[in-house]
Design an enzyme around this catalytic site. Sequence first.
Site, PDB file in Angstrom:
ATOM      1  N   LYS A 137       0.839  -1.186   0.000  1.00 28.14           N
ATOM      2  CA  LYS A 137       0.000   0.000   0.000  1.00 28.14           C
ATOM      3  C   LYS A 137       0.884   1.250   0.000  1.00 28.14           C
ATOM      4  O   LYS A 137       1.885   1.310   0.721  1.00 28.14           O
ATOM      5  CB  LYS A 137      -0.901   0.013   1.232  1.00 28.14           C
ATOM      6  CG  LYS A 137      -1.886  -1.156   1.295  1.00 28.14           C
ATOM      7  CD  LYS A 137      -2.980  -1.038   0.261  1.00 28.14           C
ATOM      8  CE  LYS A 137      -4.004  -2.162   0.402  1.00 28.14           C
ATOM      9  NZ  LYS A 137      -5.157  -1.995  -0.498  1.00 28.14           N
ATOM     10  N   ASP A 180      -0.724  -0.031  -4.423  1.00 27.01           N
ATOM     11  CA  ASP A 180      -2.140   0.321  -4.352  1.00 27.01           C
ATOM     12  C   ASP A 180      -2.297   1.615  -3.566  1.00 27.01           C
ATOM     13  O   ASP A 180      -1.921   1.690  -2.390  1.00 27.01           O
ATOM     14  CB  ASP A 180      -2.905  -0.814  -3.672  1.00 27.01           C
ATOM     15  CG  ASP A 180      -4.408  -0.602  -3.665  1.00 27.01           C
ATOM     16  OD1 ASP A 180      -4.877   0.430  -4.172  1.00 27.01           O
ATOM     17  OD2 ASP A 180      -5.118  -1.491  -3.140  1.00 27.01           O
ATOM     18  N   GLU A 231      -2.233   0.687  -8.655  1.00 26.61           N
ATOM     19  CA  GLU A 231      -3.654   0.393  -8.478  1.00 26.61           C
ATOM     20  C   GLU A 231      -4.406   1.570  -7.862  1.00 26.61           C
ATOM     21  O   GLU A 231      -3.941   2.204  -6.922  1.00 26.61           O
ATOM     22  CB  GLU A 231      -3.793  -0.836  -7.574  1.00 26.61           C
ATOM     23  CG  GLU A 231      -5.214  -1.277  -7.305  1.00 26.61           C
ATOM     24  CD  GLU A 231      -5.251  -2.571  -6.495  1.00 26.61           C
ATOM     25  OE1 GLU A 231      -6.255  -2.783  -5.787  1.00 26.61           O
ATOM     26  OE2 GLU A 231      -4.274  -3.351  -6.555  1.00 26.61           O
ATOM     27  N   GLU A 256     -12.021  -2.187  -8.655  1.00 28.79           N
ATOM     28  CA  GLU A 256     -12.708  -2.644  -7.451  1.00 28.79           C
ATOM     29  C   GLU A 256     -13.816  -1.697  -7.018  1.00 28.79           C
ATOM     30  O   GLU A 256     -14.702  -2.096  -6.260  1.00 28.79           O
ATOM     31  CB  GLU A 256     -11.720  -2.827  -6.300  1.00 28.79           C
ATOM     32  CG  GLU A 256     -11.161  -1.536  -5.733  1.00 28.79           C
ATOM     33  CD  GLU A 256     -10.219  -1.785  -4.564  1.00 28.79           C
ATOM     34  OE1 GLU A 256     -10.632  -1.524  -3.420  1.00 28.79           O
ATOM     35  OE2 GLU A 256      -9.089  -2.234  -4.802  1.00 28.79           O
ATOM     36  N   ASP A 299     -14.514  -6.849  -9.392  1.00 31.58           N
ATOM     37  CA  ASP A 299     -14.854  -7.519  -8.129  1.00 31.58           C
ATOM     38  C   ASP A 299     -16.226  -8.162  -8.295  1.00 31.58           C
ATOM     39  O   ASP A 299     -17.216  -7.483  -8.584  1.00 31.58           O
ATOM     40  CB  ASP A 299     -14.860  -6.469  -7.010  1.00 31.58           C
ATOM     41  CG  ASP A 299     -15.170  -7.031  -5.634  1.00 31.58           C
ATOM     42  OD1 ASP A 299     -16.112  -7.843  -5.515  1.00 31.58           O
ATOM     43  OD2 ASP A 299     -14.499  -6.637  -4.668  1.00 31.58           O
ATOM     44  N   HIS A 328     -10.257  -8.122  -7.429  1.00 32.93           N
ATOM     45  CA  HIS A 328     -10.059  -7.579  -6.093  1.00 32.93           C
ATOM     46  C   HIS A 328     -10.717  -8.466  -5.041  1.00 32.93           C
ATOM     47  O   HIS A 328     -11.886  -8.822  -5.154  1.00 32.93           O
ATOM     48  CB  HIS A 328     -10.677  -6.175  -6.044  1.00 32.93           C
ATOM     49  CG  HIS A 328     -10.859  -5.614  -4.671  1.00 32.93           C
ATOM     50  ND1 HIS A 328     -12.092  -5.570  -4.045  1.00 32.93           N
ATOM     51  CD2 HIS A 328      -9.976  -5.094  -3.795  1.00 32.93           C
ATOM     52  CE1 HIS A 328     -11.964  -5.021  -2.847  1.00 32.93           C
ATOM     53  NE2 HIS A 328     -10.691  -4.729  -2.663  1.00 32.93           N
TER      54      HIS A 328
END
Length: 370
Positions: free
Chosen positions: A168, A197, A223, A249, A272, A299
């Site tokens: 992240k 992400d 992401e 997502e 997703d 996701h």
Amino acid sequence: MAVITRIELQMIDLIPKVKRVDAIQTFVSQETPFVTVYDSDGGVGTGYSYTIGTGGPSVMALLEHTLAPALIGKDPDRIEGIWRDLLFLTHATAVGAITSLALAAIDTALWDLKCKNAELPLWKAAGGARPRVPLYTTEGGWLHLETKVLVDDAVEMQARGFRGSKIKIGCDHISQDAARLEAVRAAVGDSYEIMTDANQGFTLSEAIRRARVLEDCGVGWFEEPLPADDVQGHVELSRRTSVPIAVGESMYSASQFKDYLQSGAASIVQVDVARIGGITPWLKVAHMAEAFNVMVCPHFLMELHLSLVCAVPNAKWLEYIPQLDSVTAAPMRIEDGQAVPSDAPGLGIEWDADAIAAKSVFSQTITGGA
């Protein structure tokens, strides 16, 4: 012809196994709606979806009062027809998260029932493209974790055969994100994939700036760099960086993915199954992405997405975030860092009915007389 005679609705609230923090939120719970469909021939199918901590009661209200009653008497094999009928029944609230999550719980139950009646596992019934898929892990890459923890987790997962880790990003300063990524890269070498992400946390200018750091670290993708509804921002970012842009997502219809693909705004689709409204639209998005020569890397919901990524030819990865172990009788099968779908008929998830009942915070049965 068998018809649907009864619907059972339940919701449980699952607490994450580890603390999960990203650039915009903390994942404190997973409200999990369940739908179980019964037909007149004795067939049973169970489906589910999820929220990250909020909105679950609204999903259950839509199921209880509108969608589940509309299923009674319907032919459960007409999955496409049912999905479209329910979508238009809720046209005033579609496209949106609550409607999609409710539709997904029903649609996955109908696919489970159909696959069981056909004595086929979902991954074969939906295409059967591959018998296993490589895993990358997200569980050790959360934003609040110290750099040493990120490094130790990536090294451990690499030793277990995993092919990549997601880190992240979204620290206060670009130098902090850079230091974390550089430390992981130094520890795992060049052949281990690192995904990043941002969870929609950046402005366009900051995303362009940080993409240069991601290029230097050789990351696999960037992401959700921007808010999901900023298609043109993603177009501009894609033009400014060699790092693949991954989105999906936070999208709730196939048409939203169409806009991204036609605009060249993303080169990895992360559709997703719960947020798109079920298996029926998920497969459409995956095949649409294939037509654009774009990879699908979904996701979350690894236990359900496992069968779907093995069904289609353009899925390279499965995201590893375990969350259902406390309500299933067996964990997802992993061999040398690859996930292997079940050959049992249905979704491939062996539910623990007693555990689900014990965790239930909502329960309702819908029948023809309701």
